[in-house]
Design a protein around this motif. Sequence first.
Motif, short mmCIF file in Angstrom:
data_model
loop_
_atom_site.label_atom_id
_atom_site.label_comp_id
_atom_site.label_asym_id
_atom_site.label_seq_id
_atom_site.Cartn_x
_atom_site.Cartn_y
_atom_site.Cartn_z
N LEU A 1 -0.70 -47.55 6.78
CA LEU A 1 0.35 -48.04 7.67
C LEU A 1 1.68 -48.19 6.93
N VAL A 2 1.64 -48.74 5.74
CA VAL A 2 2.86 -48.92 4.96
C VAL A 2 3.45 -47.56 4.59
N ILE B 1 10.01 -52.14 -0.34
CA ILE B 1 8.62 -51.98 0.09
C ILE B 1 7.82 -51.23 -0.95
N ARG C 1 3.23 -44.80 6.29
CA ARG C 1 3.89 -44.27 7.49
C ARG C 1 5.27 -44.89 7.67
N HIS C 2 5.31 -46.21 7.48
CA HIS C 2 6.58 -46.92 7.62
C HIS C 2 7.59 -46.43 6.57
N LEU C 3 7.12 -46.24 5.34
CA LEU C 3 8.01 -45.75 4.28
C LEU C 3 8.53 -44.36 4.58
N ARG C 4 7.67 -43.49 5.07
CA ARG C 4 8.12 -42.13 5.43
C ARG C 4 9.24 -42.20 6.46
N GLY C 5 9.06 -43.06 7.45
CA GLY C 5 10.09 -43.21 8.47
C GLY C 5 11.40 -43.72 7.88
N LEU C 6 11.29 -44.71 6.97
CA LEU C 6 12.50 -45.25 6.34
C LEU C 6 13.20 -44.19 5.49
N ARG D 1 15.75 -51.23 1.65
CA ARG D 1 14.51 -51.63 2.34
C ARG D 1 13.33 -50.77 1.88
N ALA D 2 13.54 -49.46 1.83
CA ALA D 2 12.46 -48.55 1.43
C ALA D 2 12.04 -48.82 -0.01
#
Length: 75
Positions: free
Chosen positions: A7-8, A70, A10-15, A66-67
Amino acid sequence: FYFILKLVGRHLRGLYRQSQQAEADIVAHAEEGLEMLSAIKAFTREEIEAQKYSMLVRLSRDLSVRAHAIEAALS
């Protein structure tokens, strides 16, 4: 644990994708400003264009911070 990392990730890829797009927007705005420099000066829009550029740079910086925050938390 694996599920959380997925999940993290995926979030990082988006960021990172948003960050890359923000950097492309900065370059496009700078290019456009240089091409239209005489018009910008003629209509005294220097301050407005500088504010737009600053906003784009701040957005890009915030996304990158932010990226990286994380990513550092995972290390």
